[in-house]
Design a protein around this motif. Structure first.
Motif, PDB file in Angstrom:
ATOM      1  N   LEU A  28       5.940   3.336   0.973  1.00  8.26           N
ATOM      2  CA  LEU A  28       5.598   1.984   0.533  1.00  8.26           C
ATOM      3  C   LEU A  28       5.461   1.143   1.788  1.00  8.26           C
ATOM      4  O   LEU A  28       6.431   0.913   2.507  1.00  8.26           O
ATOM      5  N   ASP A  29       4.253   0.718   2.071  1.00  5.69           N
ATOM      6  CA  ASP A  29       3.985  -0.140   3.206  1.00  5.69           C
ATOM      7  C   ASP A  29       3.857  -1.576   2.716  1.00  5.69           C
ATOM      8  O   ASP A  29       3.091  -1.849   1.802  1.00  5.69           O
ATOM      9  N   ILE A  30       4.622  -2.475   3.312  1.00  9.63           N
ATOM     10  CA  ILE A  30       4.572  -3.890   2.947  1.00  9.63           C
ATOM     11  C   ILE A  30       3.948  -4.644   4.118  1.00  9.63           C
ATOM     12  O   ILE A  30       4.391  -4.513   5.249  1.00  9.63           O
ATOM     13  N   PHE A  31       2.928  -5.427   3.803  1.00 10.09           N
ATOM     14  CA  PHE A  31       2.211  -6.179   4.826  1.00 10.09           C
ATOM     15  C   PHE A  31       2.421  -7.671   4.600  1.00 10.09           C
ATOM     16  O   PHE A  31       2.258  -8.164   3.492  1.00 10.09           O
ATOM     17  N   PHE A  32       2.816  -8.363   5.655  1.00 12.56           N
ATOM     18  CA  PHE A  32       2.942  -9.816   5.639  1.00 12.56           C
ATOM     19  C   PHE A  32       1.775 -10.369   6.448  1.00 12.56           C
ATOM     20  O   PHE A  32       1.501  -9.903   7.525  1.00 12.56           O
ATOM     21  N   SER A  33       1.118 -11.385   5.910  1.00 17.77           N
ATOM     22  CA  SER A  33      -0.006 -11.998   6.592  1.00 17.77           C
ATOM     23  C   SER A  33       0.141 -13.516   6.539  1.00 17.77           C
ATOM     24  O   SER A  33       0.608 -14.062   5.546  1.00 17.77           O
ATOM     25  N   ASP A  34      -0.266 -14.181   7.621  1.00 18.19           N
ATOM     26  CA  ASP A  34      -0.211 -15.643   7.622  1.00 18.19           C
ATOM     27  C   ASP A  34      -1.556 -16.249   7.269  1.00 18.19           C
ATOM     28  O   ASP A  34      -1.735 -17.448   7.350  1.00 18.19           O
ATOM     29  N   ASN A  43       0.864  -1.169   0.000  1.00 22.86           N
ATOM     30  CA  ASN A  43       0.000   0.000   0.000  1.00 22.86           C
ATOM     31  C   ASN A  43       0.903   1.221   0.000  1.00 22.86           C
ATOM     32  O   ASN A  43       2.090   1.127   0.268  1.00 22.86           O
ATOM     33  N   GLY A  44       0.362   2.356  -0.264  1.00 21.31           N
ATOM     34  CA  GLY A  44       1.126   3.590  -0.265  1.00 21.31           C
ATOM     35  C   GLY A  44       1.303   4.123  -1.667  1.00 21.31           C
ATOM     36  O   GLY A  44       1.080   3.426  -2.656  1.00 21.31           O
ATOM     37  N   ASP A  45       1.730   5.365  -1.760  1.00 21.55           N
ATOM     38  CA  ASP A  45       1.835   5.978  -3.078  1.00 21.55           C
ATOM     39  C   ASP A  45       3.063   5.535  -3.871  1.00 21.55           C
ATOM     40  O   ASP A  45       3.210   5.880  -5.034  1.00 21.55           O
ATOM     41  N   GLY A  46       3.920   4.705  -3.300  1.00 26.31           N
ATOM     42  CA  GLY A  46       5.028   4.103  -4.036  1.00 26.31           C
ATOM     43  C   GLY A  46       4.732   2.686  -4.491  1.00 26.31           C
ATOM     44  O   GLY A  46       5.559   2.043  -5.128  1.00 26.31           O
ATOM     45  N   ALA A  47       3.531   2.183  -4.193  1.00 31.12           N
ATOM     46  CA  ALA A  47       3.182   0.786  -4.501  1.00 31.12           C
ATOM     47  C   ALA A  47       3.188   0.496  -5.995  1.00 31.12           C
ATOM     48  O   ALA A  47       3.475  -0.628  -6.401  1.00 31.12           O
ATOM     49  N   ASP A  48       2.897   1.493  -6.823  1.00 25.44           N
ATOM     50  CA  ASP A  48       2.881   1.278  -8.270  1.00 25.44           C
ATOM     51  C   ASP A  48       4.259   0.964  -8.826  1.00 25.44           C
ATOM     52  O   ASP A  48       4.387   0.451  -9.928  1.00 25.44           O
ATOM     53  N   PHE A  49       5.322   1.275  -8.094  1.00 21.54           N
ATOM     54  CA  PHE A  49       6.685   1.078  -8.569  1.00 21.54           C
ATOM     55  C   PHE A  49       7.274  -0.266  -8.127  1.00 21.54           C
ATOM     56  O   PHE A  49       8.391  -0.589  -8.491  1.00 21.54           O
ATOM     57  N   ALA A  50       6.550  -1.044  -7.326  1.00 22.31           N
ATOM     58  CA  ALA A  50       7.104  -2.266  -6.725  1.00 22.31           C
ATOM     59  C   ALA A  50       6.381  -3.515  -7.223  1.00 22.31           C
ATOM     60  O   ALA A  50       5.164  -3.538  -7.334  1.00 22.31           O
ATOM     61  N   LEU A  51       7.167  -4.550  -7.513  1.00 20.08           N
ATOM     62  CA  LEU A  51       6.666  -5.885  -7.826  1.00 20.08           C
ATOM     63  C   LEU A  51       7.459  -6.884  -7.006  1.00 20.08           C
ATOM     64  O   LEU A  51       8.598  -6.612  -6.613  1.00 20.08           O
ATOM     65  N   PHE A  52       6.885  -8.076  -6.763  1.00 18.88           N
ATOM     66  CA  PHE A  52       7.534  -9.107  -5.964  1.00 18.88           C
ATOM     67  C   PHE A  52       7.652 -10.391  -6.758  1.00 18.88           C
ATOM     68  O   PHE A  52       6.804 -10.694  -7.590  1.00 18.88           O
ATOM     69  N   SER A  53       8.702 -11.175  -6.481  1.00 21.59           N
ATOM     70  CA  SER A  53       8.884 -12.447  -7.160  1.00 21.59           C
ATOM     71  C   SER A  53       7.761 -13.420  -6.821  1.00 21.59           C
ATOM     72  O   SER A  53       7.437 -14.300  -7.612  1.00 21.59           O
TER      73      SER A  53
END
Length: 107
Positions: free
Chosen positions: A99-105, A58-68
């Motif tokens: 850029l907020d990164i959230f981990f969830s189980d 989430n956040g206004d930098g989220a559009d610039f990030a991708l994950f493997s």
């Protein structure tokens, strides 16, 4: 040259007693426009059972990030490495981005 700053906040949400984990990564990043960067995030299942995790941003930098990978399973005491890719467009504003990164189980 203009610099584009990313503030990375790792928000760890522990919802279950059995699925404990630790996540590691840089807490602040600064990138210039027209660049591409990669880095690794480590997550360790410190619980006593296998657990499936998911990542969201989430956040206004989220559009610039991708994950493997945005969903993965770790056995007890196993460490997983997720690669994060940043692609900063040439016309990106030079102000700070969060850029907020959230981990969830999943529980």
């Amino acid at each position: 040259m203009k610099r584009l700053s990313f503030l990375l906040l790792l928000l760890l949400s522990l919802v279950s007693v059995s699925a404990n984990f630790d996540a590691f990564g840089d807490s602040a990043l600064s990138f210039e426009p027209c660049t591409t960067h990669t880095r690794n995030l480590s997550i360790f299942n410190s619980g006593t059972e296998a657990a499936t995790y998911s990542i969201s941003v989430n956040g206004d930098g989220a559009d610039f990030a991708l994950f493997s990978s945005t969903s993965f399973t770790l056995q007890s005491k196993q460490t997983g490495i997720i690669t994060e890719f940043f692609t900063i467009p040439c016309d990106a504003p030079a102000d700070a981005r969060t850029l907020d990164i959230f981990f969830s189980d999943g529980t």
